[in-house]
Scaffold this motif. Sequence first.
Motif, mmCIF file in Angstrom:
data_model
loop_
_atom_site.group_PDB
_atom_site.id
_atom_site.type_symbol
_atom_site.label_atom_id
_atom_site.label_comp_id
_atom_site.label_asym_id
_atom_site.label_seq_id
_atom_site.Cartn_x
_atom_site.Cartn_y
_atom_site.Cartn_z
ATOM 1 N N MET A 1 0.988 -1.207 0.042
ATOM 2 C CA MET A 1 0.184 -0.030 0.016
ATOM 3 C C MET A 1 0.904 1.087 -0.034
ATOM 4 O O MET A 1 1.724 1.455 0.760
ATOM 5 C CB MET A 1 -1.117 0.007 1.199
ATOM 6 C CG MET A 1 -2.005 -0.944 1.088
ATOM 7 S SD MET A 1 -3.302 -0.770 2.157
ATOM 8 C CE MET A 1 -2.332 -1.199 3.569
ATOM 9 N N VAL A 2 0.667 1.982 -0.958
ATOM 10 C CA VAL A 2 1.526 3.391 -1.083
ATOM 11 C C VAL A 2 0.461 4.447 -1.175
ATOM 12 O O VAL A 2 -0.516 4.518 -1.886
ATOM 13 C CB VAL A 2 2.268 3.227 -2.459
ATOM 14 C CG1 VAL A 2 3.142 4.555 -2.729
ATOM 15 C CG2 VAL A 2 3.333 2.066 -2.630
ATOM 16 N N TYR A 3 0.913 5.633 -0.344
ATOM 17 C CA TYR A 3 0.074 6.881 -0.057
ATOM 18 C C TYR A 3 0.855 8.098 -0.350
ATOM 19 O O TYR A 3 2.129 8.029 -0.475
ATOM 20 C CB TYR A 3 -0.228 6.903 1.244
ATOM 21 C CG TYR A 3 -1.277 5.848 2.110
ATOM 22 C CD1 TYR A 3 -2.706 5.978 1.840
ATOM 23 C CD2 TYR A 3 -0.793 4.696 2.470
ATOM 24 C CE1 TYR A 3 -3.545 5.193 2.264
ATOM 25 C CE2 TYR A 3 -1.704 3.627 2.785
ATOM 26 C CZ TYR A 3 -2.942 3.878 2.754
ATOM 27 O OH TYR A 3 -3.836 3.037 3.241
ATOM 28 N N ASP A 4 0.223 9.078 -0.964
ATOM 29 C CA ASP A 4 0.691 10.408 -0.925
ATOM 30 C C ASP A 4 0.245 11.070 0.526
ATOM 31 O O ASP A 4 -0.826 10.872 0.815
ATOM 32 C CB ASP A 4 0.296 11.196 -2.196
ATOM 33 C CG ASP A 4 0.890 10.737 -3.473
ATOM 34 O OD1 ASP A 4 2.010 10.144 -3.323
ATOM 35 O OD2 ASP A 4 0.354 11.025 -4.576
ATOM 36 N N LEU A 5 1.203 11.612 1.241
ATOM 37 C CA LEU A 5 0.663 12.400 2.503
ATOM 38 C C LEU A 5 0.556 13.938 2.032
ATOM 39 O O LEU A 5 1.433 14.651 1.753
ATOM 40 C CB LEU A 5 1.559 12.244 3.594
ATOM 41 C CG LEU A 5 1.751 11.019 4.019
ATOM 42 C CD1 LEU A 5 2.737 10.646 5.051
ATOM 43 C CD2 LEU A 5 0.524 10.188 4.485
ATOM 44 N N LEU A 6 -0.497 14.485 2.378
ATOM 45 C CA LEU A 6 -0.850 16.077 2.048
ATOM 46 C C LEU A 6 -1.030 16.566 3.389
ATOM 47 O O LEU A 6 -2.149 16.248 4.072
ATOM 48 C CB LEU A 6 -2.101 16.131 1.290
ATOM 49 C CG LEU A 6 -2.411 17.617 1.022
ATOM 50 C CD1 LEU A 6 -1.234 18.094 0.157
ATOM 51 C CD2 LEU A 6 -3.758 17.476 0.119
ATOM 52 N N PHE A 7 -0.256 17.412 3.721
ATOM 53 C CA PHE A 7 -0.324 18.228 5.134
ATOM 54 C C PHE A 7 -1.026 19.281 5.045
ATOM 55 O O PHE A 7 -0.577 20.177 4.139
ATOM 56 C CB PHE A 7 1.089 18.424 5.513
ATOM 57 C CG PHE A 7 1.868 17.100 5.900
ATOM 58 C CD1 PHE A 7 1.807 16.483 7.056
ATOM 59 C CD2 PHE A 7 2.803 16.593 4.888
ATOM 60 C CE1 PHE A 7 2.714 15.505 7.469
ATOM 61 C CE2 PHE A 7 3.394 15.416 5.305
ATOM 62 C CZ PHE A 7 3.421 14.723 6.216
ATOM 63 N N THR A 8 -1.996 19.594 6.071
ATOM 64 C CA THR A 8 -2.715 21.091 6.213
ATOM 65 C C THR A 8 -2.456 21.453 7.267
ATOM 66 O O THR A 8 -1.867 20.868 8.046
ATOM 67 C CB THR A 8 -4.570 20.688 5.922
ATOM 68 O OG1 THR A 8 -4.576 20.086 6.840
ATOM 69 C CG2 THR A 8 -4.355 19.729 4.501
ATOM 70 N N THR A 9 -3.093 22.613 7.347
ATOM 71 C CA THR A 9 -2.951 23.210 8.923
ATOM 72 C C THR A 9 -3.650 22.441 10.105
ATOM 73 O O THR A 9 -3.399 22.688 11.155
ATOM 74 C CB THR A 9 -3.393 24.651 8.762
ATOM 75 O OG1 THR A 9 -4.886 24.771 8.377
ATOM 76 C CG2 THR A 9 -2.435 25.608 7.881
ATOM 77 N N GLU A 10 -4.619 21.657 9.832
ATOM 78 C CA GLU A 10 -5.348 20.863 10.557
ATOM 79 C C GLU A 10 -5.185 19.612 10.818
ATOM 80 O O GLU A 10 -5.314 18.655 11.562
ATOM 81 C CB GLU A 10 -6.960 21.241 10.484
ATOM 82 C CG GLU A 10 -7.220 22.659 10.426
ATOM 83 C CD GLU A 10 -8.475 23.025 10.172
ATOM 84 O OE1 GLU A 10 -9.368 21.785 10.071
ATOM 85 O OE2 GLU A 10 -8.853 24.070 9.829
ATOM 86 N N ARG A 11 -4.640 18.778 9.561
ATOM 87 C CA ARG A 11 -4.636 17.291 9.658
ATOM 88 C C ARG A 11 -3.513 16.674 8.354
ATOM 89 O O ARG A 11 -3.126 17.739 7.591
ATOM 90 C CB ARG A 11 -6.000 16.911 9.412
ATOM 91 C CG ARG A 11 -6.614 17.300 7.964
ATOM 92 C CD ARG A 11 -8.146 16.856 8.033
ATOM 93 N NE ARG A 11 -8.687 17.628 6.885
ATOM 94 C CZ ARG A 11 -9.706 17.260 6.511
ATOM 95 N NH1 ARG A 11 -10.523 16.297 7.086
ATOM 96 N NH2 ARG A 11 -10.465 18.004 5.354
ATOM 97 N N VAL A 12 -3.494 15.618 8.473
ATOM 98 C CA VAL A 12 -2.655 14.958 7.251
ATOM 99 C C VAL A 12 -3.839 14.073 6.715
ATOM 100 O O VAL A 12 -4.363 13.151 7.183
ATOM 101 C CB VAL A 12 -1.538 13.988 8.015
ATOM 102 C CG1 VAL A 12 -0.898 13.295 6.755
ATOM 103 C CG2 VAL A 12 -0.466 14.660 8.824
ATOM 104 N N LEU A 13 -3.883 14.343 5.220
ATOM 105 C CA LEU A 13 -4.608 13.472 4.332
ATOM 106 C C LEU A 13 -3.853 12.153 3.668
ATOM 107 O O LEU A 13 -2.554 12.476 3.322
ATOM 108 C CB LEU A 13 -5.085 14.335 3.203
ATOM 109 C CG LEU A 13 -5.829 15.684 3.829
ATOM 110 C CD1 LEU A 13 -6.358 16.232 2.309
ATOM 111 C CD2 LEU A 13 -7.241 15.150 4.435
ATOM 112 N N ALA A 14 -3.964 11.105 4.045
ATOM 113 C CA ALA A 14 -3.297 10.008 3.378
ATOM 114 C C ALA A 14 -4.390 9.619 2.055
ATOM 115 O O ALA A 14 -5.365 9.045 2.139
ATOM 116 C CB ALA A 14 -3.240 8.722 4.481
ATOM 117 N N LEU A 15 -3.473 9.856 1.008
ATOM 118 C CA LEU A 15 -4.234 9.588 -0.194
ATOM 119 C C LEU A 15 -3.726 8.373 -1.119
ATOM 120 O O LEU A 15 -2.416 8.095 -1.377
ATOM 121 C CB LEU A 15 -4.180 10.893 -1.186
ATOM 122 C CG LEU A 15 -4.612 11.855 -0.433
ATOM 123 C CD1 LEU A 15 -4.110 13.334 -1.304
ATOM 124 C CD2 LEU A 15 -6.036 11.995 -0.201
#
Length: 111
Positions: free
Chosen positions: A18-32
């Motif tokens: 399983m491979v994800y892109d991690l997108l960091f925001t000011t409130e959370r981390v999105l694992a896509l």
Amino acid sequence: MEERIGFLTEVSGHTFDMVYDLLFTTERVLALIVQHPSDFPVTFGIKEMLFGTGMTRKLQRLEKRESPQERLNRYRDRTPEELLAAHRFNFDIPYEAVRQVEIRKGWFRNR
């Protein structure tokens, strides 16, 4: 207003399939999700009998995928909720829930 502050590409967790892109925001981390085992159809033919399913899946992984920059451009056009809804295995982690982080950078993949 939630703002994007960073992006880490092609990260794997405890399992390497399983491979994800991690997108960091000011409130959370999105694992896509970028790659999931369910993305590859299960077939059993002569190739699988001779080479095994592991070898045939490696050949499928060599097919052209979007580059990290192409994915980042596609992510830029969507809201965080749209990104989470794009795949059933996408998820978010609020920063309040994070207790510890360990990042390892390898030759072939980040963990």
